[in-house]
Design a protein around this motif. Structure first.
Motif: not given
Length: 858
Positions: A281, A312, A283, A310, A314, A83
């Protein structure tokens, strides 16, 4: 309003808006007000907003990497790193490049990388929160600048200069996808300039970006086996079957960012402010789990088809700066304060806790695993004054102060996320991992620049810094340039650097406890790490040397050539994983669950190997870190673990690991010419030769076992990480760019060359000169990539463009089928699905990408 710096420039390189590109004023790498790029004593490259846009990517990091050969964008990150991909300059750590916005330090990400190799420990700013729409141009200083900007500017500085226009604006819409599968992307953004009142400007930019999943793995033999042979036909209903293990590819991202740049000018003074607020956001798929992972006491699967968990996040990221600058007599001043914060909330979806389900008959399927946060509050005062001392130009003296307060922390997740074996795919952060770390830094610098003769520039800087946790350091820089004529100049620099570890490197903690294993990262300063002899992190120290030429052999033709050497001592990176026990080498006092015999009876190898993989110091340290006891199911319960090959206790830590030397050469050639009725042509070649060399690996702490029979298995930094430090960056990369414009039509062609890179992996089958179990090279062969964009101004305010990056859909070299993948397939291993391409590929693993863009300027 579009940027006035429209094409790539290096020092005196041509730009679309100026007949003489050397007229571009730079603010990076010098404290002299009004210095032109052509006169820079250090290598600095300028990228205009239009140049960045012609890469076709709404991702700023990818745009920089496509244009500048010395920058490499991370192609793939495992777990949370997926990410927050990072970039490295000159093959060094992302932490060695200082990121500035309008000359002010940008805060780092809270999502530290716990991977090995060159990205291990990286917690540099996430530049996906810096909008391309807000940028006028980017200045990239490829030179050590610790004495000028801060002691972490070892590889260089990237300074994003934002637009100040008080009128006009633009709207951009981009859409694209990969040739073969996934990666559907759209972004809409723009900026507008306003004049709220006389003397004031306000430039606002915003972008909403979406990127879809991609997948570049292979079939999952394990799912096929469960569906066809083991009595679980529901597995065939998993999405993507038999390509069920979808971890290799891009994550799904939705991101919105708004930024502003504002000021009020009155007389000789300016009040200014700029900032940004962003939300991401994202995933990412994790490894697929089979139906037997989560079962009831009666043996009934919780997921009859297995499941595809998954990870994820935020994430919220924001930064605000306020300042006051101006001139008092012959003295300029700039007083500013910047506060930035990044918060990453971590979740697992479509998962479960096997131990909780076995004990209670219940498990959530969604978990909040914990949060990371990182803050930075910096306050700066910069002063410059010129003195007439009888030289060809006035003596320029700059001085300044900086106070910086930083925090980093981890918040624990839901109890269900770390109960027993924890949430599948990502163990939650427990109260043992949670904590907050703080640091204060106070620094002062002095920079003196003068010209002994009209042709000779000398610039010297010294900086002293005091860290509340690391004490004091002083670093220096000396820069000089001599212009022999209007067409030829010689320049060079020598500097020292000192980088204190980031708070994230020193404070990150994450121990995963699962059925049959414990693994993860111990904080370097924790009691458990101290018991192993680590004793916390020390600072990195560096020395930089560079020398180069600036040559203008003809009008609108510039050549620059700069050679450099960077030596870093005590470089921080992720250590080797050290074992408390591994597989069937069960710890002292326990029985092998497979044979019910004492540990001596389950040793297939000699005593030296047993000591390597069964170190009581590691076992005891992990036991202490978990509160005094290791759960019995880790050691005794099989839970589907094959004790002949799997399971055990293994931990790592961030360490001062190696002494490293980087040598290289940067070459830039830029030529611009008019073609009469055929328009204008700009040609640029940028090349980078970069050789990283590990000069030495620091000693293993005395508490850990050091093998004399096989020292490579007990090194502080393992062989694979060493090789990635040296060979995951292309030794040579070159980019040729041609931009042609005639009336309403424009064409941009870019050809890039990447030399061979490689990493090491364990051979699964014997080869001509190695046996199974040996480490072998897994290469990405040398490659040429072609990017092409065609644009047309269909109306005065509207331009449309279509293009392709990696036009001919080039993929990296596949990993060896004969010596790695064929054995994985034969054995029905899940790993076969994730081992198609080496993820160290410098140009990614997704193949070609095509796009279209509409730009409306007003």
């Amino acid at each position: 309003m579009t940027s006035s710096i429209a094409v790539f420039a290096q020092d005196g390189a041509p730009q679309a808006a100026a007949e003489d590109s050397g007229d571009a004023i730079i603010v990076t790498g010098t404290r002299i007000t009004g210095m032109k790029a052509a006169d820079s004593p250090a290598p600095i490259q300028i990228l205009g907003a239009d140049t960045l846009a012609r890469t076709g990517s709404p991702d700023l990091m990818q745009s920089l990497a496509q244009q500048l050969p010395s920058i490499q964008a991370q192609a793939f990150g495992s777990d949370l790193q997926a990410h927050t991909l990072q970039m490295k300059l000159r093959g060094l750590s992302p932490n060695h490049t200082l990121i500035l916005v309008n000359g002010k330090r940008r805060h780092g990400t809270a999502n530290v990388s716990v991977a090995g190799g060159p990205y291990g420990g990286s917690a540099a700013p996430d530049i996906s929160f810096i909008l391309p729409e807000s940028i006028e141009h980017v200045e990239v200083l490829q030179d050590g600048a610790a004495a000028q900007y801060g002691t972490d500017a070892i590889a260089g500085v990237i300074n994003f200069i934002q637009k100040r226009a008080d009128h006009g604006g633009s709207i951009n819409a981009t859409g694209g996808r990969y040739y073969d599968q996934g990666g559907k992307t759209y972004a809409i953004g723009g900026n507008i300039g306003l004049a709220p009142f006389e003397g004031a400007y306000l430039n606002i930019a915003a972008q909403k970006k979406h990127k879809g999943f991609s997948f570049r793995g292979d079939i999952n033999p394990q799912s096929i086996n469960y569906a066809e042979n083991l009595g679980f036909p529901a597995v065939a209903t998993l999405p993507g079957y038999p390509y069920t293990n979808r971890i290799i590819g891009d994550p799904h991202i939705d991101q919105t960012v708004v930024s502003y740049n504002a000021g009020y000018e009155f007389g000789e003074y300016e009040l200014y402010s700029f900032g940004s607020y962003g939300h991401k956001k994202a995933a990412a798929y994790e490894n697929t789990r089979n139906p037997k992972v989560i079962v009831s006491k009666a043996g009934v699967p919780f997921y009859p088809a297995g499941f595809q968990p998954q990870e994820r996040i935020d994430e919220t990221d924001y930064s605000f700066t306020g300042g006051f600058k101006g001139t008092l007599g012959d003295t300029t001043f700039d007083l500013a304060s910047t506060y930035g914060k990044d918060v990453v909330e971590v979740y697992v979806y479509h998962s479960g806790n096997a131990q909780l389900y076995a004990d209670t008959g219940f498990t959530p399927t969604t978990f909040h695993n914990g949060d990371f946060f990182n803050t930075q509050w910096s306050n700066t005062l910069d002063l410059t004054h010129q003195f007439d001392v009888g030289l060809s130009e006035p003596l320029n003296v700059a001085a300044g102060l900086e106070f910086r307060h930083e925090t980093y922390g981890i918040r624990a997740g839901d109890p269900a996320s770390y109960y027993g074996g924890g949430a599948q795919s990502f163990f939650g952060y427990s109260p043992n991992d949670a904590g907050t770390y703080k640091r204060d830094n106070f620094s002062q610098y002095l920079d003196i620049s003068f010209k002994p003769t009209e042709a000779w520039l000398v610039d010297g800087a010294v900086r002293h810094e005091h860290y509340s946790d690391f004490g004091d350091t002083t670093v220096f820089k000396l820069t000089s340039r001599y212009d022999f004529s209007d067409t030829f100049a010689l320049r060079g620099t020598a500097s020292t650097g000192f980088r204190a570890p980031t708070l994230a490197e020193g404070g990150y903690s994450g121990l995963n406890v699962g059925p049959g294993f414990v693994g993860g990262v111990l904080p370097p300063a924790s009691a458990a790490a101290a018991a192993l002899g680590f004793g916390g992190l020390g600072p990195e120290k560096s020395t930089n040397f560079s020398t180069g030429i600036v040559f203008n052999p003809a009008p609108n033709f510039t050549i620059t050539l700069d050679a450099y050497q960077i030596t870093i001592r005590n470089r921080i990176m992720t250590s080797t994983a050290f074992s408390g026990f591994t597989g069937n080498r069960c710890p002292a006092g326990y029985l092998n669950p497979s044979t019910d015999k004492p540990n001596e009876a389950c040793l297939p190898f000699d005593a030296d190997l047993y000591a390597i993989y069964n170190q009581p110091a590691v076992f005891n340290a992990v036991q202490a870190a978990l509160g005094g006891a290791i759960p019995g199911y880790v050691i005794l319960a099989d839970n589907g673990i094959d004790r002949n090959t799997e399971g055990g206790i293994s931990v790592q830590s961030f360490v001062n690991g190696v002494k490293m030397r980087t040598r290289g050469i940067d070459l830039v050639m830029n030529y611009s010419t008019g073609l009469g009725d055929m328009g204008k042509l700009d040609l640029t070649f940028t090349g980078n030769y970069n050789a990283n060399k590990v000069l030495g690996i620091n000693a293993l702490p005395s508490a850990l076992y050091s093998s004399t029979a096989n020292p490579d298995l007990t090194r502080l930094v393992d062989a694979s990480s060493e090789v990635e430090l040296e060979h995951s960056t292309p030794r040579f990369r070159g980019t040729f760019n041609a931009f042609w414009q005639m009336d309403k039509l424009s064409v941009n062609l870019r050809e890039s060359y990447y030399s061979r890179v490689y990493t090491l992996e364990t051979a699964r089958a014997a080869g001509p000169d190695f046996k199974a179990g040996d480490l072998i090279q897994v290469p990405v062969k040398a490659s040429f990539l072609t990017d092409l964009e065609v644009g047309y101004q269909i109306a005065e305010p509207i331009k449309i463009s279509i293009g392709a990056n990696n036009l001919f859909n080039k993929y990296p070299t596949e990993r060896s089928k004969a010596y790695i993948r064929s054995v994985e397939l034969k054995n029905g291993e899940r790993g076969y699905s994730t081992s198609k391409y080496p993820t160290i590929s410098p140009f990614g693993i997704n193949g070609g990408y095509y796009y279209a863009r509409v730009n409306v300027t007003f």
